[in-house]
Design a protein around this motif. Sequence first.
Motif: not given
Length: 129
Positions: A38-45, A54-63
């Motif tokens: 879901f977060i891969c497909n529905n956020t700015f991932f 791999l370091i990690g990931a940040i994802y942006y979303f509109i609340d």
Amino acid sequence: MIRVLIPSDGEFYLYINDCKKLYEYNQAKIQDSNTFDFICNNTFFYMFVCDIGLIGAIYYFIDEDGKLFLNGFANRKMHKLNLECLKMSLEWFDTDIYAQAQNRASALCLLRCGFKRLKENVFVFIKSL
């Protein structure tokens, strides 16, 4: 050198299993009930990798109030790289960015990257000035 990968990049899938495991390991800590898919497909991932992996990931979303929020997760012992990744990603948006820190280390990371505390565990990076 840090490389940024998004789900449409072919190289993204070289790291997807490790990234999914890391997300699921940290899911309760970052208080996100959504699935990795879901977060891969529905956020700015954005996935961050370097020569050591791999370091990690940040994802942006509109609340629900229309504010841009971020969330993220990373491998342990990569604090300096985490700061670099966060600072880099903050440049990609032209609006204020909000975050909730779930622990002291997250709060320190946000503060070191220029976020200001709004209340308790809510922080904002002000871009609209």
